[in-house]
Design a protein around this motif. Structure first.
Motif, PDB file in Angstrom:
ATOM      1  N   ARG A 141      -7.544  -3.913  19.943  1.00  0.00           N
ATOM      2  CA  ARG A 141      -7.525  -2.442  19.961  1.00  0.00           C
ATOM      3  C   ARG A 141      -7.367  -1.911  21.385  1.00  0.00           C
ATOM      4  NH1 ARG A 141     -11.375  -3.625  16.151  1.00  0.00           N
ATOM      5  NH2 ARG A 141     -13.108  -3.295  17.593  1.00  0.00           N
ATOM      6  N   ASP A 142      -6.670  -2.679  22.184  1.00  0.00           N
ATOM      7  CA  ASP A 142      -6.348  -2.275  23.552  1.00  0.00           C
ATOM      8  C   ASP A 142      -7.573  -2.085  24.430  1.00  0.00           C
ATOM      9  OD1 ASP A 142      -3.697  -0.286  22.181  1.00  0.00           O
ATOM     10  OD2 ASP A 142      -3.625  -2.322  22.975  1.00  0.00           O
ATOM     11  N   THR A 143      -8.699  -2.613  24.016  1.00  0.00           N
ATOM     12  CA  THR A 143      -9.889  -2.551  24.868  1.00  0.00           C
ATOM     13  C   THR A 143      -9.694  -3.481  26.052  1.00  0.00           C
ATOM     14  OG1 THR A 143     -11.273  -2.136  22.952  1.00  0.00           O
ATOM     15  CG2 THR A 143     -12.375  -2.923  24.931  1.00  0.00           C
ATOM     16  N   GLN A 144     -10.068  -3.003  27.238  1.00  0.00           N
ATOM     17  CA  GLN A 144      -9.974  -3.849  28.428  1.00  0.00           C
ATOM     18  C   GLN A 144     -11.310  -4.502  28.701  1.00  0.00           C
ATOM     19  OE1 GLN A 144      -8.044  -2.400  31.946  1.00  0.00           O
ATOM     20  NE2 GLN A 144      -6.642  -1.101  30.777  1.00  0.00           N
ATOM     21  N   LEU A 177      -6.526   1.561  33.576  1.00  0.00           N
ATOM     22  CA  LEU A 177      -7.456   2.677  33.470  1.00  0.00           C
ATOM     23  C   LEU A 177      -7.506   3.458  34.778  1.00  0.00           C
ATOM     24  CD1 LEU A 177     -10.445   0.884  31.693  1.00  0.00           C
ATOM     25  CD2 LEU A 177      -8.585   2.188  30.663  1.00  0.00           C
ATOM     26  N   TYR A 181      -5.646   8.079  25.728  1.00  0.00           N
ATOM     27  CA  TYR A 181      -5.687   7.107  24.630  1.00  0.00           C
ATOM     28  C   TYR A 181      -7.127   6.774  24.271  1.00  0.00           C
ATOM     29  CZ  TYR A 181      -4.442   2.902  22.019  1.00  0.00           C
ATOM     30  OH  TYR A 181      -4.289   1.957  21.052  1.00  0.00           O
ATOM     31  N   ASN A 182      -7.941   6.584  25.313  1.00  0.00           N
ATOM     32  CA  ASN A 182      -9.367   6.348  25.110  1.00  0.00           C
ATOM     33  C   ASN A 182     -10.128   6.640  26.392  1.00  0.00           C
ATOM     34  OD1 ASN A 182      -9.083   4.027  26.751  1.00  0.00           O
ATOM     35  ND2 ASN A 182      -8.742   2.718  24.973  1.00  0.00           N
ATOM     36  N   THR A 186      -1.350  -8.818  28.463  1.00  0.00           N
ATOM     37  CA  THR A 186      -1.410  -7.895  29.593  1.00  0.00           C
ATOM     38  C   THR A 186      -2.743  -8.026  30.310  1.00  0.00           C
ATOM     39  OG1 THR A 186      -0.021  -6.299  28.414  1.00  0.00           O
ATOM     40  CG2 THR A 186      -1.194  -5.501  30.346  1.00  0.00           C
ATOM     41  N   PHE A 220      -4.724  -6.714  34.132  1.00  0.00           N
ATOM     42  CA  PHE A 220      -4.658  -5.704  35.179  1.00  0.00           C
ATOM     43  C   PHE A 220      -5.468  -6.154  36.385  1.00  0.00           C
ATOM     44  CE2 PHE A 220      -2.835  -2.539  32.380  1.00  0.00           C
ATOM     45  CZ  PHE A 220      -3.323  -2.895  31.127  1.00  0.00           C
ATOM     46  N   PHE A 274     -18.722   2.737  31.950  1.00  0.00           N
ATOM     47  CA  PHE A 274     -19.133   1.428  32.438  1.00  0.00           C
ATOM     48  C   PHE A 274     -20.372   1.576  33.303  1.00  0.00           C
ATOM     49  CE2 PHE A 274     -15.412  -1.118  31.375  1.00  0.00           C
ATOM     50  CZ  PHE A 274     -14.400  -0.177  31.280  1.00  0.00           C
ATOM     51  N   LEU A 316     -17.073   2.867  24.377  1.00  0.00           N
ATOM     52  CA  LEU A 316     -15.642   3.154  24.329  1.00  0.00           C
ATOM     53  C   LEU A 316     -15.405   4.212  23.269  1.00  0.00           C
ATOM     54  CD1 LEU A 316     -12.573   2.543  24.774  1.00  0.00           C
ATOM     55  CD2 LEU A 316     -12.813   0.771  23.033  1.00  0.00           C
ATOM     56  N   GLN A 368     -12.420   6.262  21.359  1.00  0.00           N
ATOM     57  CA  GLN A 368     -10.990   6.443  21.117  1.00  0.00           C
ATOM     58  C   GLN A 368     -10.677   7.935  21.119  1.00  0.00           C
ATOM     59  OE1 GLN A 368      -9.058   3.976  21.205  1.00  0.00           O
ATOM     60  NE2 GLN A 368     -10.280   2.189  20.638  1.00  0.00           N
ATOM     61  N   GLN A 412     -13.759   5.240  28.508  1.00  0.00           N
ATOM     62  CA  GLN A 412     -14.837   4.257  28.544  1.00  0.00           C
ATOM     63  C   GLN A 412     -15.858   4.628  29.604  1.00  0.00           C
ATOM     64  OE1 GLN A 412     -12.200   0.407  28.316  1.00  0.00           O
ATOM     65  NE2 GLN A 412     -14.302  -0.193  27.968  1.00  0.00           N
ATOM     66  N   ALA A 439      -6.413  -7.108  28.445  1.00  0.00           N
ATOM     67  CA  ALA A 439      -6.357  -6.242  27.270  1.00  0.00           C
ATOM     68  C   ALA A 439      -6.553  -7.084  26.021  1.00  0.00           C
ATOM     69  CB  ALA A 439      -5.012  -5.508  27.211  1.00  0.00           C
ATOM     70  N   LEU A 489     -18.125  -5.006  36.167  1.00  0.00           N
ATOM     71  CA  LEU A 489     -18.366  -3.889  35.266  1.00  0.00           C
ATOM     72  C   LEU A 489     -18.930  -4.359  33.933  1.00  0.00           C
ATOM     73  CD1 LEU A 489     -15.037  -1.922  35.765  1.00  0.00           C
ATOM     74  CD2 LEU A 489     -17.151  -1.743  37.064  1.00  0.00           C
ATOM     75  N   GLY A 507      -2.491   3.370  25.987  1.00  0.00           N
ATOM     76  CA  GLY A 507      -2.793   2.234  25.137  1.00  0.00           C
ATOM     77  C   GLY A 507      -3.041   1.001  25.956  1.00  0.00           C
ATOM     78  N   GLY A 508      -2.754  -0.150  25.408  1.00  0.00           N
ATOM     79  CA  GLY A 508      -3.034  -1.382  26.121  1.00  0.00           C
ATOM     80  C   GLY A 508      -2.064  -1.674  27.231  1.00  0.00           C
ATOM     81  N   PHE A 539     -13.387  -6.740  31.457  1.00  0.00           N
ATOM     82  CA  PHE A 539     -13.333  -6.951  32.895  1.00  0.00           C
ATOM     83  C   PHE A 539     -13.988  -8.267  33.324  1.00  0.00           C
ATOM     84  CE2 PHE A 539     -11.640  -3.110  34.874  1.00  0.00           C
ATOM     85  CZ  PHE A 539     -11.532  -2.294  33.771  1.00  0.00           C
TER      86      PHE A 539
END
Lengths: 114, 113
Positions: free
Chosen positions: A100-103, B101, B31-32, A32, A34, B36, B49, B51, B34, A97, B44, B96-97, A105
Protein backbone atom coordinates in the motif's frame (compact mmCIF):
# COMPACT_ATOMS: atom_id res chain seq x y z
CA UNK A 1 7.42 -7.75 9.08
CA UNK A 2 8.57 -4.92 6.80
CA UNK A 3 12.05 -4.50 8.24
CA UNK A 4 14.69 -2.38 6.56
CA UNK A 5 18.33 -2.54 7.58
CA UNK A 6 21.24 -0.24 6.88
CA UNK A 7 24.93 -0.91 7.04
CA UNK A 8 27.08 0.51 8.45
CA UNK A 9 25.28 2.32 11.24
CA UNK A 10 28.21 4.66 11.73
CA UNK A 11 31.25 5.46 9.62
CA UNK A 12 34.15 7.85 9.96
CA UNK A 13 36.35 8.48 6.95
CA UNK A 14 39.02 10.81 5.72
CA UNK A 15 38.29 13.58 3.28
CA UNK A 16 38.62 12.42 -0.31
CA UNK A 17 37.68 8.80 0.27
CA UNK A 18 34.50 7.06 -0.87
CA UNK A 19 31.95 5.48 1.43
CA UNK A 20 29.28 2.91 0.53
CA UNK A 21 26.07 2.58 2.51
CA UNK A 22 23.79 -0.42 2.04
CA UNK A 23 20.02 -0.47 2.45
CA UNK A 24 18.25 -3.82 2.57
CA UNK A 25 14.60 -4.80 2.80
CA UNK A 26 14.81 -7.97 4.88
CA UNK A 27 11.38 -9.53 4.49
CA UNK A 28 9.80 -7.93 1.46
CA UNK A 29 10.71 -6.92 -2.07
CA UNK A 30 10.95 -3.25 -2.88
CA UNK A 31 11.07 -2.02 -6.44
CA UNK A 32 11.47 1.49 -5.12
CA UNK A 33 13.77 2.71 -2.39
CA UNK A 34 14.48 6.25 -1.28
CA UNK A 35 17.53 7.97 0.16
CA UNK A 36 17.21 10.87 2.60
CA UNK A 37 19.73 13.09 4.33
CA UNK A 38 19.32 14.85 7.66
CA UNK A 39 21.66 17.59 8.85
CA UNK A 40 21.77 18.50 12.56
CA UNK A 41 18.56 20.13 13.78
CA UNK A 42 17.13 19.98 10.26
CA UNK A 43 14.43 17.89 8.69
CA UNK A 44 14.93 14.90 6.45
CA UNK A 45 15.43 15.87 2.83
CA UNK A 46 14.83 13.48 -0.03
CA UNK A 47 18.02 13.00 -2.06
CA UNK A 48 17.00 10.46 -4.66
CA UNK A 49 14.58 7.75 -5.64
CA UNK A 50 16.13 4.40 -6.45
CA UNK A 51 14.31 2.05 -8.83
CA UNK A 52 15.35 -1.56 -9.27
CA UNK A 53 16.98 -2.11 -12.62
CA UNK A 54 17.00 1.51 -13.72
CA UNK A 55 18.78 4.76 -13.04
CA UNK A 56 18.03 6.69 -9.89
CA UNK A 57 16.12 9.94 -9.96
CA UNK A 58 17.86 12.74 -8.08
CA UNK A 59 16.28 15.74 -6.40
CA UNK A 60 17.27 19.20 -7.47
CA UNK A 61 20.61 20.21 -6.00
CA UNK A 62 21.85 16.66 -5.38
CA UNK A 63 24.90 15.77 -7.47
CA UNK A 64 24.37 12.42 -9.15
CA UNK A 65 28.08 11.97 -9.81
CA UNK A 66 28.88 12.46 -6.16
CA UNK A 67 26.10 10.33 -4.70
CA UNK A 68 26.07 7.12 -6.73
CA UNK A 69 23.01 4.93 -6.28
CA UNK A 70 22.73 1.33 -7.37
CA UNK A 71 19.56 -0.75 -6.99
CA UNK A 72 20.62 -4.05 -8.46
CA UNK A 73 18.07 -6.28 -6.74
CA UNK A 74 14.61 -6.03 -5.21
CA UNK A 75 16.07 -6.08 -1.71
CA UNK A 76 19.22 -4.00 -1.94
CA UNK A 77 20.06 -0.42 -2.77
CA UNK A 78 23.46 1.15 -2.19
CA UNK A 79 24.51 4.78 -1.85
CA UNK A 80 28.14 5.61 -2.47
CA UNK A 81 29.40 9.00 -1.39
CA UNK A 82 32.38 9.63 -3.66
CA UNK A 83 35.29 11.86 -2.70
CA UNK A 84 33.63 12.69 0.59
CA UNK A 85 34.22 16.08 2.20
CA UNK A 86 33.40 17.36 5.70
CA UNK A 87 30.25 19.07 4.40
CA UNK A 88 28.94 15.61 3.44
CA UNK A 89 28.86 14.65 7.12
CA UNK A 90 25.25 13.89 7.85
CA UNK A 91 22.73 11.27 8.84
CA UNK A 92 21.69 9.22 5.82
CA UNK A 93 18.43 7.25 6.00
CA UNK A 94 16.90 4.97 3.41
CA UNK A 95 13.35 3.76 3.04
CA UNK A 96 11.71 1.03 1.00
CA UNK A 97 8.23 1.16 -0.43
CA UNK A 98 6.14 -1.80 0.71
CA UNK A 99 2.49 -2.76 0.75
CA UNK A 100 0.00 0.00 0.00
CA UNK A 101 2.92 2.27 -0.79
CA UNK A 102 3.86 2.55 2.87
CA UNK A 103 7.50 3.52 3.32
CA UNK A 104 9.55 1.59 5.83
CA UNK A 105 12.65 3.31 7.09
CA UNK A 106 16.06 1.96 7.95
CA UNK A 107 17.83 2.92 11.19
CA UNK A 108 20.13 5.38 9.44
CA UNK A 109 23.87 5.77 8.91
CA UNK A 110 25.88 8.48 10.63
CA UNK A 111 28.65 9.64 8.30
CA UNK A 112 31.49 11.76 9.66
CA UNK A 113 34.11 13.01 7.22
CA UNK A 114 37.30 14.28 8.81
CA UNK B 1 6.49 22.33 -4.41
CA UNK B 2 5.06 20.78 -1.27
CA UNK B 3 6.08 22.41 2.01
CA UNK B 4 5.35 20.97 5.43
CA UNK B 5 5.35 23.09 8.59
CA UNK B 6 5.17 21.85 12.13
CA UNK B 7 4.14 23.90 15.13
CA UNK B 8 5.40 24.21 17.79
CA UNK B 9 9.06 23.57 17.12
CA UNK B 10 9.55 22.57 20.74
CA UNK B 11 7.27 21.75 23.62
CA UNK B 12 7.91 20.90 27.27
CA UNK B 13 5.03 19.78 29.49
CA UNK B 14 4.56 17.94 32.77
CA UNK B 15 3.80 14.26 32.72
CA UNK B 16 0.13 13.35 32.40
CA UNK B 17 -0.95 16.21 30.18
CA UNK B 18 -2.79 15.73 26.92
CA UNK B 19 -1.15 17.55 24.05
CA UNK B 20 -1.57 18.39 20.41
CA UNK B 21 1.10 18.67 17.75
CA UNK B 22 0.26 20.48 14.55
CA UNK B 23 1.28 19.91 10.95
CA UNK B 24 0.29 21.92 7.89
CA UNK B 25 1.06 21.37 4.23
CA UNK B 26 0.74 23.68 1.25
CA UNK B 27 -0.50 21.31 -1.47
CA UNK B 28 -3.68 19.46 -0.55
CA UNK B 29 -3.25 16.91 -3.35
CA UNK B 30 -1.61 14.38 -1.06
CA UNK B 31 -1.56 10.60 -1.22
CA UNK B 32 -1.03 10.00 2.48
CA UNK B 33 0.38 11.53 5.64
CA UNK B 34 2.53 9.87 8.26
CA UNK B 35 3.61 10.75 11.76
CA UNK B 36 6.99 9.48 12.91
CA UNK B 37 8.93 9.52 16.12
CA UNK B 38 12.68 10.05 16.12
CA UNK B 39 14.85 9.57 19.19
CA UNK B 40 18.21 11.42 19.32
CA UNK B 41 20.70 9.97 16.86
CA UNK B 42 18.28 7.26 15.80
CA UNK B 43 16.14 6.39 12.79
CA UNK B 44 12.41 6.81 12.38
CA UNK B 45 9.60 4.92 14.04
CA UNK B 46 6.32 5.09 12.17
CA UNK B 47 3.46 5.99 14.50
CA UNK B 48 0.43 6.49 12.31
CA UNK B 49 -0.32 6.50 8.60
CA UNK B 50 -3.41 8.26 7.25
CA UNK B 51 -4.46 7.68 3.67
CA UNK B 52 -5.86 10.67 1.81
CA UNK B 53 -9.37 9.20 1.97
CA UNK B 54 -9.28 8.85 5.75
CA UNK B 55 -10.01 11.43 8.45
CA UNK B 56 -8.14 9.94 11.37
CA UNK B 57 -6.17 7.02 12.74
CA UNK B 58 -5.71 5.85 16.30
CA UNK B 59 -3.10 3.75 18.01
CA UNK B 60 -3.15 3.45 21.78
CA UNK B 61 -2.74 6.92 23.29
CA UNK B 62 -2.11 8.47 19.89
CA UNK B 63 -4.71 9.89 17.55
CA UNK B 64 -3.93 11.61 14.27
CA UNK B 65 -6.46 13.56 12.25
CA UNK B 66 -6.30 14.77 8.67
CA UNK B 67 -8.15 17.65 7.05
CA UNK B 68 -6.90 17.51 3.52
CA UNK B 69 -8.89 20.45 2.21
CA UNK B 70 -7.39 22.81 4.77
CA UNK B 71 -3.95 21.23 4.59
CA UNK B 72 -3.74 20.29 8.25
CA UNK B 73 -3.08 17.32 10.46
CA UNK B 74 -2.86 17.04 14.21
CA UNK B 75 -1.30 14.42 16.43
CA UNK B 76 -3.00 14.08 19.78
CA UNK B 77 -1.10 12.41 22.61
CA UNK B 78 -3.16 11.47 25.64
CA UNK B 79 -1.80 11.15 29.17
CA UNK B 80 1.77 11.94 28.19
CA UNK B 81 4.64 10.00 29.74
CA UNK B 82 8.39 10.74 30.02
CA UNK B 83 8.97 7.95 27.50
CA UNK B 84 7.10 10.01 24.93
CA UNK B 85 9.99 12.48 24.88
CA UNK B 86 11.32 12.56 21.31
CA UNK B 87 11.10 14.54 18.09
CA UNK B 88 7.85 14.01 16.21
CA UNK B 89 7.95 14.34 12.45
CA UNK B 90 5.08 14.84 10.05
CA UNK B 91 5.63 13.67 6.47
CA UNK B 92 3.44 13.96 3.40
CA UNK B 93 3.40 11.61 0.45
CA UNK B 94 2.18 13.09 -2.79
CA UNK B 95 2.63 10.54 -5.53
CA UNK B 96 1.89 7.12 -4.10
CA UNK B 97 4.76 4.71 -3.80
CA UNK B 98 6.66 6.34 -6.60
CA UNK B 99 7.51 9.54 -4.75
CA UNK B 100 9.48 10.23 -1.63
CA UNK B 101 8.04 11.92 1.42
CA UNK B 102 8.23 15.61 2.29
CA UNK B 103 9.03 16.11 5.94
CA UNK B 104 8.43 18.92 8.36
CA UNK B 105 11.20 20.03 10.69
CA UNK B 106 9.60 18.29 13.62
CA UNK B 107 8.38 19.10 17.10
CA UNK B 108 10.89 18.40 19.86
CA UNK B 109 8.83 17.16 22.78
CA UNK B 110 10.00 16.89 26.39
CA UNK B 111 7.74 15.33 29.01
CA UNK B 112 8.84 16.30 32.48
CA UNK B 113 8.55 13.56 35.14
Amino acid sequence: GAVVSQHPSRVICKSGTSVKIECRSLDFQATTMFWYRQFPKKSLMLMATSNEGSKATYEQGVEKDKFLINHASLTLSTLTVTSAHPEDSSFYICSAAGLRDTQYFGPGTRLTVL
Amino acid sequence: KQEVTQIPAALSVPEGENLVLNCSFTDSAIYNLQWFRQDPGKGLTSLLLIQSSQREQTSGRLNASLDKSSGRSTLYIAASQPGDSATYLCAVGSGGGADGLTFGKGTHLIIQP
